[in-house]
Design an enzyme around this catalytic site. Structure first.
Site, PDB file in Angstrom:
ATOM      1  N   HIS A 121       0.842  -1.159   0.004  1.00  0.00           N
ATOM      2  CA  HIS A 121       0.185  -0.170  -0.142  1.00  0.00           C
ATOM      3  C   HIS A 121       0.666   1.210   0.153  1.00  0.00           C
ATOM      4  O   HIS A 121       2.086   0.942   0.534  1.00  0.00           O
ATOM      5  CB  HIS A 121      -0.809  -0.253   1.544  1.00  0.00           C
ATOM      6  CG  HIS A 121      -1.805   0.904   1.491  1.00  0.00           C
ATOM      7  ND1 HIS A 121      -1.720   2.229   1.837  1.00  0.00           N
ATOM      8  CD2 HIS A 121      -3.106   0.770   1.432  1.00  0.00           C
ATOM      9  CE1 HIS A 121      -2.919   2.749   1.849  1.00  0.00           C
ATOM     10  NE2 HIS A 121      -3.952   1.878   1.479  1.00  0.00           N
ATOM     11  N   ASP A 198       2.340  -5.093   8.162  1.00  0.00           N
ATOM     12  CA  ASP A 198       1.205  -4.578   8.111  1.00  0.00           C
ATOM     13  C   ASP A 198       0.072  -5.306   8.064  1.00  0.00           C
ATOM     14  O   ASP A 198      -0.112  -5.888   6.767  1.00  0.00           O
ATOM     15  CB  ASP A 198       1.315  -3.469   6.780  1.00  0.00           C
ATOM     16  CG  ASP A 198       0.163  -2.974   6.109  1.00  0.00           C
ATOM     17  OD1 ASP A 198      -1.027  -2.908   7.093  1.00  0.00           O
ATOM     18  OD2 ASP A 198      -0.078  -2.188   5.266  1.00  0.00           O
ATOM     19  N   GLN A 201      -4.881  -5.359   6.227  1.00  0.00           N
ATOM     20  CA  GLN A 201      -5.718  -6.121   5.461  1.00  0.00           C
ATOM     21  C   GLN A 201      -5.866  -7.646   5.869  1.00  0.00           C
ATOM     22  O   GLN A 201      -6.838  -8.565   5.621  1.00  0.00           O
ATOM     23  CB  GLN A 201      -5.273  -6.189   4.235  1.00  0.00           C
ATOM     24  CG  GLN A 201      -6.281  -6.458   2.899  1.00  0.00           C
ATOM     25  CD  GLN A 201      -7.200  -5.249   3.101  1.00  0.00           C
ATOM     26  OE1 GLN A 201      -8.476  -5.792   3.109  1.00  0.00           O
ATOM     27  NE2 GLN A 201      -6.948  -4.140   2.818  1.00  0.00           N
ATOM     28  N   LYS A 224     -11.198  -1.504   9.657  1.00  0.00           N
ATOM     29  CA  LYS A 224     -11.224  -2.713   8.699  1.00  0.00           C
ATOM     30  C   LYS A 224     -11.816  -3.958   9.553  1.00  0.00           C
ATOM     31  O   LYS A 224     -12.067  -4.902   8.701  1.00  0.00           O
ATOM     32  CB  LYS A 224      -9.739  -2.843   7.881  1.00  0.00           C
ATOM     33  CG  LYS A 224      -9.529  -1.627   7.192  1.00  0.00           C
ATOM     34  CD  LYS A 224      -8.669  -1.883   6.006  1.00  0.00           C
ATOM     35  CE  LYS A 224      -8.419  -1.005   5.241  1.00  0.00           C
ATOM     36  NZ  LYS A 224      -7.039  -0.586   4.824  1.00  0.00           N
ATOM     37  N   CYS A 362      -4.320   2.278  -4.039  1.00  0.00           N
ATOM     38  CA  CYS A 362      -3.228   2.709  -3.339  1.00  0.00           C
ATOM     39  C   CYS A 362      -2.051   2.007  -3.384  1.00  0.00           C
ATOM     40  O   CYS A 362      -1.338   1.634  -2.605  1.00  0.00           O
ATOM     41  CB  CYS A 362      -3.389   2.830  -1.820  1.00  0.00           C
ATOM     42  SG  CYS A 362      -4.621   4.076  -1.545  1.00  0.00           S
TER      43      CYS A 362
HETATM   44  C1  PLP Z   1      -6.043   0.179   4.487  1.00  0.00           C
HETATM   45  C2  PLP Z   1      -4.663  -0.018   4.435  1.00  0.00           C
HETATM   46  C3  PLP Z   1      -3.750   0.744   4.992  1.00  0.00           C
HETATM   47  C4  PLP Z   1      -4.001   1.995   5.640  1.00  0.00           C
HETATM   48  O1  PLP Z   1      -4.832   1.951   6.510  1.00  0.00           O
HETATM   49  P1  PLP Z   1      -5.266   3.522   7.117  1.00  0.00           P
HETATM   50  O2  PLP Z   1      -6.442   3.003   8.354  1.00  0.00           O
HETATM   51  O3  PLP Z   1      -5.850   4.182   6.046  1.00  0.00           O
HETATM   52  O4  PLP Z   1      -4.058   4.133   7.724  1.00  0.00           O
HETATM   53  C5  PLP Z   1      -2.480   0.277   4.952  1.00  0.00           C
HETATM   54  N1  PLP Z   1      -2.245  -0.922   4.476  1.00  0.00           N
HETATM   55  C6  PLP Z   1      -3.058  -1.691   4.168  1.00  0.00           C
HETATM   56  C7  PLP Z   1      -2.440  -3.267   3.540  1.00  0.00           C
HETATM   57  C8  PLP Z   1      -4.274  -1.350   3.887  1.00  0.00           C
HETATM   58  O5  PLP Z   1      -5.347  -2.423   3.649  1.00  0.00           O
END
Ligand code: PLP
Length: 404
Positions: A121, A198, A201, A224, A362
């Protein structure tokens, strides 16, 4: 087993219509919907015990502090962190990543190396570029392959004693690929490098165990996984959180302040300057409780069923191509039909009440790899149904007829 009819009752928004059609919400990878119990938690906070935390002797402040710290413990237990103070509450994944990146600025030297995956992302690319500019460190990229996975053989060639940090998402937001993070973490540790995963997701579908993974940092956003926006978490191993300098100066993060010298508060407060999103943190805890009450094994099994069904039904449409075909993926279908622009398909679907995402999600480097402007992305949650997928497939057919 998921009782989807019963679950749908928990989500008031699923009753609404869009353009006079029942809402079909397939943009769960961008943000999930909010169950009544989380909405009630937010209303309860502002109706009954809204107060600033940690500082007051009065009852409301103590109630708010207790609930906020209870939420931290819920998050700790959910991710199986060893200590509650290893959970830093942030405004979300982006904030969490920037905290780590800015902290590493003081730990890196010129020619140190950082490895990131090509599936990132934007929020996971830009902070490392900024960090490299600041420190003279070098950014290396693990390339992707046609299935939307990572070329792990190249990763093994890239990593060396010079590598100080490796960053990778647990699940790709654009394609749904579940990455081989165990292999990445084990390999990085053999070379003495730290790993940040990260999990933005992954966390709606998978319950990660940070101790079993032995990961150094793990980040996620509440919105999320059925929580509110503007709140998230940074898990860091205690030794790393001790090593990193504070991110921001302000109230809450100090122990003593004089004009000569300020000493910092202990964890987690060292990283929580200023008044946090108190209500959001408490609601994050409620969202985790809600997800666990349904069960992550049940969620994963049901969503996999939705994924298989959507994949096979969509592939019956002539000219439709799915991007991201890894054997291990979450319930995301990213696709295009012939040369039709994804935005045009998305607009027609919206008229039919269907919410999907179109564009580069993104993750521009992934689109560049496939040489496409973007995709239509339908991402499913445990409150979606096969009947809704039928509506999507019919909608895509209609869009193709109008545009093709
Ligand atoms: C949504 C997402 C982000 C960003 O999350 P925010 O809540 O906008 O800070 C970063 N990495 C991944 C893989 C995402 O799906």
């Amino acid at each position: 087993m998921i009782n989807v009819d019963k679950i749908r009752e928990d989500f008031p928004i699923l009753k609404r219509t869009v353009h006079e059609k029942p809402l079909v919400y397939f943009d769960n990878a961008a943000t999930s919907q909010t169950p009544q119990i989380v909405i009630d938690t937010i209303v309860d906070y502002y109706s009954n015990y809204n107060a600033n935390i940690h500082r007051g002797v009065h009852t409301l402040s103590q109630e708010a502090t207790d609930k906020y710290e209870e939420a931290r413990i819920k998050i700790q237990q959910h991710f199986n962190a060893k200590k509650a103070y290893e959970i830093i509450l942030t405004s979300g994944t982006t904030h969490s990543i920037n905290m780590v990146a800015s902290g590493f600025a003081s730990l890196l030297q010129k020619d140190d190396e950082i490895i990131v995956s090509a599936l990132e992302h934007h929020s996971n690319i830009v902070p490392w570029q900024m960090l490299c500019e600041k420190t003279g460190a070098i950014l290396k990229v693990i390339p992707m392959n046609d299935e939307g996975g990572l070329q792990m053989d190249i990763f093994h060639q890239l990593i060396s004693k010079k590598t100080k940090l490796v960053f990778c998402n647990h699940v790709s937001n654009a394609l749904g690929t579940v990455n081989l993070i165990e292999e990445i973490i084990d390999t990085a540790h053999k070379f003495g490098a730290a790993v940040l995963i990260d999990g933005a997701q992954a966390t709606p579908h998978i319950k990660p165990d940070v101790q079993a993974l032995d990961v150094d940092f793990y980040v996620a956003s509440a919105h999320k996984l059925c929580g509110p926006t503007g709140v998230g978490m940074l898990y860091g191993k205690e030794e790393w959180l001790q090593k990193l300098p504070p991110y921001q100066g302000g109230g809450e993060m100090i122990e003593t302040v004089t004009f000569k010298k300020t000493t910092y508060a202990g964890l987690p407060h060292k990283f929580e300057a200023g008044t946090p999103n108190i209500c959001g943190g408490i609601a994050f805890g409620a969202a985790i409780d809600y997800m666990n009450s349904i069960g992550f094994n049940e969620i994963a099994a049901y969503e996999h069923e939705l994924l298989e069904y959507a994949t096979s039904e969509l592939l019956k449409i002539e000219g439709l191509k799915i991007y991201g075909t890894s054997a291990k993926k979450t319930a995301v279908v990213s696709f295009n039909v012939a040369n039709i622009h994804p935005y045009d398909i998305g607009s027609i679907l919206d008229k039919l009440g269907i919410a999907v995402r179109t564009g580069h999600h993104c993750a521009q480097p992934i689109m560049d790899y496939y040489q496409i402007p973007g995709t239509v992305r339908a991402s499913f949650s445990f409150y979606n149904t096969k009947a809704e997928i039928d509506v999507l497939v019919k909608g895509v057919r209609r869009a193709v007829m109008m545009l093709g």
